[in-house]
Design a protein around this motif. Structure first.
Motif, PDB file in Angstrom:
ATOM      1  N   TYR A 102       0.829  -1.213   0.000  1.00 49.02           N
ATOM      2  CA  TYR A 102       0.000   0.000   0.000  1.00 49.02           C
ATOM      3  C   TYR A 102       0.862   1.262   0.000  1.00 49.02           C
ATOM      4  N   ARG A 103       1.973   1.217   0.732  1.00 52.12           N
ATOM      5  CA  ARG A 103       2.864   2.383   0.777  1.00 52.12           C
ATOM      6  C   ARG A 103       3.422   2.664  -0.625  1.00 52.12           C
ATOM      7  N   ARG A 104       3.834   1.622  -1.317  1.00 55.30           N
ATOM      8  CA  ARG A 104       4.352   1.787  -2.683  1.00 55.30           C
ATOM      9  C   ARG A 104       3.273   2.332  -3.615  1.00 55.30           C
ATOM     10  N   GLN A 105       2.015   1.969  -3.352  1.00 53.29           N
ATOM     11  CA  GLN A 105       0.908   2.417  -4.199  1.00 53.29           C
ATOM     12  C   GLN A 105       0.437   3.832  -3.871  1.00 53.29           C
ATOM     13  N   GLY A 106       1.006   4.410  -2.801  1.00 54.39           N
ATOM     14  CA  GLY A 106       0.640   5.770  -2.433  1.00 54.39           C
ATOM     15  C   GLY A 106      -0.629   5.887  -1.602  1.00 54.39           C
ATOM     16  N   VAL A 107      -1.064   4.779  -1.004  1.00 51.99           N
ATOM     17  CA  VAL A 107      -2.248   4.823  -0.141  1.00 51.99           C
ATOM     18  C   VAL A 107      -1.933   5.680   1.086  1.00 51.99           C
ATOM     19  N   LYS A 108      -2.877   6.558   1.458  1.00 54.27           N
ATOM     20  CA  LYS A 108      -2.616   7.501   2.559  1.00 54.27           C
ATOM     21  C   LYS A 108      -3.000   6.956   3.936  1.00 54.27           C
ATOM     22  N   VAL A 109      -4.025   6.081   3.997  1.00 54.84           N
ATOM     23  CA  VAL A 109      -4.474   5.539   5.282  1.00 54.84           C
ATOM     24  C   VAL A 109      -4.737   4.042   5.140  1.00 54.84           C
ATOM     25  N   VAL A 110      -4.123   3.259   6.023  1.00 56.40           N
ATOM     26  CA  VAL A 110      -4.401   1.820   6.104  1.00 56.40           C
ATOM     27  C   VAL A 110      -5.019   1.553   7.479  1.00 56.40           C
ATOM     28  N   VAL A 111      -6.092   0.790   7.489  1.00 53.65           N
ATOM     29  CA  VAL A 111      -6.769   0.432   8.737  1.00 53.65           C
ATOM     30  C   VAL A 111      -6.544  -1.048   9.007  1.00 53.65           C
ATOM     31  N   LEU A 112      -5.997  -1.353  10.181  1.00 51.78           N
ATOM     32  CA  LEU A 112      -5.884  -2.738  10.638  1.00 51.78           C
ATOM     33  C   LEU A 112      -7.055  -2.975  11.574  1.00 51.78           C
ATOM     34  N   GLU A 113      -8.007  -3.802  11.148  1.00 55.07           N
ATOM     35  CA  GLU A 113      -9.202  -4.061  11.948  1.00 55.07           C
ATOM     36  C   GLU A 113      -9.054  -5.396  12.671  1.00 55.07           C
ATOM     37  N   GLY A 114      -9.120  -5.373  14.005  1.00 58.10           N
ATOM     38  CA  GLY A 114      -8.983  -6.622  14.739  1.00 58.10           C
ATOM     39  C   GLY A 114      -9.453  -6.512  16.180  1.00 58.10           C
ATOM     40  N   ALA A 115     -10.169  -7.540  16.639  1.00 60.61           N
ATOM     41  CA  ALA A 115     -10.745  -7.512  17.988  1.00 60.61           C
ATOM     42  C   ALA A 115      -9.682  -7.582  19.079  1.00 60.61           C
ATOM     43  N   ALA A 116      -8.713  -8.464  18.913  1.00 62.84           N
ATOM     44  CA  ALA A 116      -7.730  -8.702  19.979  1.00 62.84           C
ATOM     45  C   ALA A 116      -6.400  -8.022  19.695  1.00 62.84           C
ATOM     46  N   MET A 117      -6.434  -6.916  18.995  1.00 62.88           N
ATOM     47  CA  MET A 117      -5.206  -6.245  18.579  1.00 62.88           C
ATOM     48  C   MET A 117      -4.301  -5.867  19.750  1.00 62.88           C
ATOM     49  N   LEU A 118      -4.878  -5.272  20.784  1.00 63.66           N
ATOM     50  CA  LEU A 118      -4.070  -4.844  21.922  1.00 63.66           C
ATOM     51  C   LEU A 118      -3.593  -6.037  22.740  1.00 63.66           C
ATOM     52  N   GLU A 119      -4.495  -7.017  22.935  1.00 68.67           N
ATOM     53  CA  GLU A 119      -4.125  -8.208  23.687  1.00 68.67           C
ATOM     54  C   GLU A 119      -2.975  -8.954  23.010  1.00 68.67           C
TER      55      GLU A 119
END
Length: 201
Positions: A102-119
């Protein structure tokens, strides 16, 4: 590029918020779906999971039945930790590869969606954390309607995760999804505008 870690308890509307963010221009990576990829029978983690939890977790095609596996790991926190130690290196690798693309493609915002992300320690891959919340009675109704969970089953899953209080300590943005869809969309748009301001967009 900004990487947003979107998390929240089960049934608090993460997917809805992720959908609205995608409509605003974000690229969304669903960590649950990436977790599915990591558990497929052609993946390096597959045999380790089967060795750890037994062949009873397999379906008729020989794939891991995530519902059967969930019944084991949500009963015992140590089982969940053992599963996470197996699958998370593979998940991290896929996330890093896709963010780089995505960075190479010039995307400005990527969202990582996940329930246990912090855990699970996934916050390190995000620049800031956004969390979804909803009143407990709303969450219980959603889980019953969506998945057929009893109140007891829902509460067991809720207890296996961090409390909202703990998540909020880490959050840059908190989105309450207990209202109407229009209200939720308006909250997401407000946070998006603030993000664009922080990013200088």
């Amino acid at each position: 590029m900004k990487v947003i870690g979107l998390t929240g308890g089960i049934g608090t509307g993460k997917s809805t918020v992720a959908k609205y963010l995608a409509e605003l221009g974000a690229a969304v990576l669903d960590l649950d779906k990436i977790g599915h990829e990591v558990m497929k029978s052609d993946s390096p983690a597959y045999q380790r999971i089967v060795s750890e939890f037994g062949k009873d977790i397999l379906d008729t095609r020989g794939e891991i039945d995530r519902a059967r596996l969930a019944k084991i790991v949500f009963k015992e926190p140590e089982s969940l930790r053992r599963l996470n130690r197996i699958v998370h290196p593979g998940i991290d690798k896929i996330i890093d590869e896709r963010i780089s693309t995505y960075r190479r493609q010039g995307v400005k915002v990527v969202v990582l969606e996940g329930a246990a992300m912090l855990e699970a320690g996934k916050a390190k891959q995000a620049d800031e954390i956004w969390i979804t919340t909803a009143p407990e009675e709303v969450v219980l109704k959603r889980l019953n309607k969506r998945s057929g969970y009893s109140e007891k089953e829902s509460r067991a899953r809720m207890r296996s995760q961090l409390s909202d209080k703990e998540r909020i300590k880490r959050a840059k943005a908190v989105i309450d999804t207990g209202g109407s869809m229009d209200e939720v969309r308006a909250r997401v748009e407000k946070e998006w505008e603030a993000l664009m301001g922080r990013s200088g967009e």
